[in-house]
Design a protein around this motif. Structure first.
Motif, PDB file in Angstrom:
ATOM      1  N   ASN A  42       0.706  -1.283  -0.201  1.00 58.55           N
ATOM      2  CA  ASN A  42      -0.086  -0.210  -0.006  1.00 58.55           C
ATOM      3  C   ASN A  42       1.010   1.364  -0.158  1.00 58.55           C
ATOM      4  N   TRP A  43       1.840   1.222   0.773  1.00 57.52           N
ATOM      5  CA  TRP A  43       2.723   2.507   1.005  1.00 57.52           C
ATOM      6  C   TRP A  43       3.607   2.616  -0.314  1.00 57.52           C
ATOM      7  N   MET A  44       4.100   1.780  -0.942  1.00 65.33           N
ATOM      8  CA  MET A  44       4.769   1.767  -2.055  1.00 65.33           C
ATOM      9  C   MET A  44       3.759   2.320  -3.286  1.00 65.33           C
ATOM     10  N   GLU A  45       2.777   1.896  -3.221  1.00 64.61           N
ATOM     11  CA  GLU A  45       1.866   2.287  -4.371  1.00 64.61           C
ATOM     12  C   GLU A  45       1.320   3.714  -4.020  1.00 64.61           C
ATOM     13  N   ILE A  47       3.165   6.046  -2.301  1.00 65.88           N
ATOM     14  CA  ILE A  47       4.200   7.034  -2.514  1.00 65.88           C
ATOM     15  C   ILE A  47       4.534   7.280  -4.250  1.00 65.88           C
ATOM     16  N   LEU A  48       4.443   6.177  -4.961  1.00 70.02           N
ATOM     17  CA  LEU A  48       4.951   6.310  -6.294  1.00 70.02           C
ATOM     18  C   LEU A  48       3.704   6.981  -6.993  1.00 70.02           C
ATOM     19  N   ILE A  49       2.277   6.744  -6.713  1.00 70.14           N
ATOM     20  CA  ILE A  49       1.437   7.551  -7.280  1.00 70.14           C
ATOM     21  C   ILE A  49       1.497   9.253  -6.990  1.00 70.14           C
ATOM     22  N   GLY A  50       1.940   9.417  -5.797  1.00 67.73           N
ATOM     23  CA  GLY A  50       2.138  10.950  -5.178  1.00 67.73           C
ATOM     24  C   GLY A  50       3.300  11.307  -6.040  1.00 67.73           C
ATOM     25  N   ALA A  51       4.331  10.698  -6.130  1.00 59.94           N
ATOM     26  CA  ALA A  51       5.648  11.256  -6.579  1.00 59.94           C
ATOM     27  C   ALA A  51       5.548  11.432  -7.945  1.00 59.94           C
ATOM     28  N   TYR A 119       4.385  -9.113  -5.110  1.00 54.04           N
ATOM     29  CA  TYR A 119       4.034  -7.780  -5.839  1.00 54.04           C
ATOM     30  C   TYR A 119       4.775  -7.043  -5.599  1.00 54.04           C
ATOM     31  N   THR A 120       5.235  -6.552  -4.121  1.00 52.65           N
ATOM     32  CA  THR A 120       6.122  -5.450  -3.725  1.00 52.65           C
ATOM     33  C   THR A 120       7.419  -5.782  -4.322  1.00 52.65           C
ATOM     34  N   VAL A 121       7.898  -7.002  -4.508  1.00 55.53           N
ATOM     35  CA  VAL A 121       9.225  -7.358  -4.869  1.00 55.53           C
ATOM     36  C   VAL A 121       9.336  -6.620  -6.734  1.00 55.53           C
ATOM     37  N   THR A 122       8.305  -7.062  -7.289  1.00 55.73           N
ATOM     38  CA  THR A 122       8.116  -6.897  -8.547  1.00 55.73           C
ATOM     39  C   THR A 122       7.963  -5.268  -8.724  1.00 55.73           C
ATOM     40  N   LEU A 123       7.125  -4.583  -7.916  1.00 61.98           N
ATOM     41  CA  LEU A 123       6.866  -3.163  -7.920  1.00 61.98           C
ATOM     42  C   LEU A 123       8.404  -2.438  -7.620  1.00 61.98           C
ATOM     43  N   SER A 124       8.920  -2.899  -6.754  1.00 63.61           N
ATOM     44  CA  SER A 124      10.320  -2.450  -6.478  1.00 63.61           C
ATOM     45  C   SER A 124      11.181  -2.596  -7.576  1.00 63.61           C
ATOM     46  N   ARG A 125      11.389  -3.699  -8.204  1.00 64.21           N
ATOM     47  CA  ARG A 125      12.321  -3.690  -9.502  1.00 64.21           C
ATOM     48  C   ARG A 125      11.832  -2.992 -10.475  1.00 64.21           C
ATOM     49  N   THR A 126      10.491  -2.804 -10.814  1.00 63.61           N
ATOM     50  CA  THR A 126       9.983  -2.193 -12.164  1.00 63.61           C
ATOM     51  C   THR A 126      10.208  -0.696 -11.645  1.00 63.61           C
ATOM     52  N   SER A 127       9.835  -0.219 -10.336  1.00 61.79           N
ATOM     53  CA  SER A 127      10.166   1.188  -9.989  1.00 61.79           C
ATOM     54  C   SER A 127      11.729   1.558 -10.250  1.00 61.79           C
ATOM     55  N   GLU A 170      16.499  -0.979  -0.407  1.00 65.83           N
ATOM     56  CA  GLU A 170      14.926  -1.323  -0.189  1.00 65.83           C
ATOM     57  C   GLU A 170      14.600  -2.584  -0.968  1.00 65.83           C
ATOM     58  N   HIS A 171      14.766  -2.731  -2.176  1.00 67.10           N
ATOM     59  CA  HIS A 171      14.667  -3.841  -2.759  1.00 67.10           C
ATOM     60  C   HIS A 171      15.149  -4.952  -2.322  1.00 67.10           C
ATOM     61  N   ASN A 172      16.289  -5.150  -1.741  1.00 66.89           N
ATOM     62  CA  ASN A 172      17.041  -6.310  -1.085  1.00 66.89           C
ATOM     63  C   ASN A 172      16.122  -6.632   0.174  1.00 66.89           C
ATOM     64  N   PHE A 173      15.697  -5.526   0.722  1.00 65.05           N
ATOM     65  CA  PHE A 173      14.757  -5.665   2.017  1.00 65.05           C
ATOM     66  C   PHE A 173      13.766  -6.400   1.553  1.00 65.05           C
ATOM     67  N   TYR A 174      13.008  -5.953   0.537  1.00 59.87           N
ATOM     68  CA  TYR A 174      11.760  -6.766   0.028  1.00 59.87           C
ATOM     69  C   TYR A 174      12.029  -8.354  -0.248  1.00 59.87           C
TER      70      TYR A 174
END
Length: 194
Positions: A42-45, A47-51, A119-127, A170-174
């Protein structure tokens, strides 16, 4: 005979399992991990939407009111940055709809947590890849801008490099969190088979 061997014989005679897993405590732990994985997504989405909305709006404002209309790369970045939030909203809606397909069992909750972690890992890599493309377009825009100084180009380059480093951390953390969930699922599978 040693104490451990006597204990095993005693347990076999009583037909009691040697190790008993507290399923309720395990289920609480898995639910907590499920909530944490959903919260990260949720937070990743958000933050990315807002940024993207903020950055795209600022670029649009620069073109309309600051006389930056001669910079070609800005015209590429503006639609990208203003359309990406809609794509992210679409992906978020899909993720939220898919949450109903998981059962409210121990295995269902771990599958749900793993789905959000993946989903978070994929979103992180795509970001990260998206960030690299935006950074490249920004650097090209700065290089071709007659008003940009060498100091500003170097400063922004350093900022981009630090941001990329932080995004790798951050990606490695996920990825680690996802592996923890996978290991937990594997252990649960082993316990079920035993």
């Amino acid at each position: 005979m040693e104490f451990d061997e006597l204990q095993k014989v005693w347990d076999k005679q009583n037909n009691e399992p040697l190790y008993v897993i507290n399923e309720e405590a395990l289920h609480r732990r898995i639910k907590a991990k499920k909530r944490a994985a959903a919260k990260k997504a949720n937070w990743m989405e958000i933050i990315l939407i807002g940024a993207n909305l903020l950055a795209g709006s600022m670029l649009l404002w620069a073109v309309l009111f600051k006389g930056k209309e001669h910079e070609t790369f800005i015209y590429v970045m503006i639609p990208i940055m203003l359309l990406v939030p809609f794509y992210l909203l679409y992906k978020r809606t899909q993720r939220k709809k898919s949450e109903n397909k998981f059962e409210h069992t121990l295995l269902g909750d771990i599958e749900h947590a793993l789905s959000n972690a993946s989903y978070t890992v994929t979103l992180s890599r795509t970001s990260q890849l998206y960030f690299l493309s935006i950074a490249a377009l920004t650097m090209l825009s700065l290089i071709f801008d007659k008003d940009a100084s060498i100091a500003s180009i170097i400063g922004i380059s350093i900022l981009f490099l630090l941001t990329l480093y932080a995004s790798r951390w951050e990606h490695n953390f996920y990825v680690r969190k996802k592996k923890e969930l996978q290991n937990l699922k594997e252990k649960m599978g082993e316990e079920t088979e035993a």
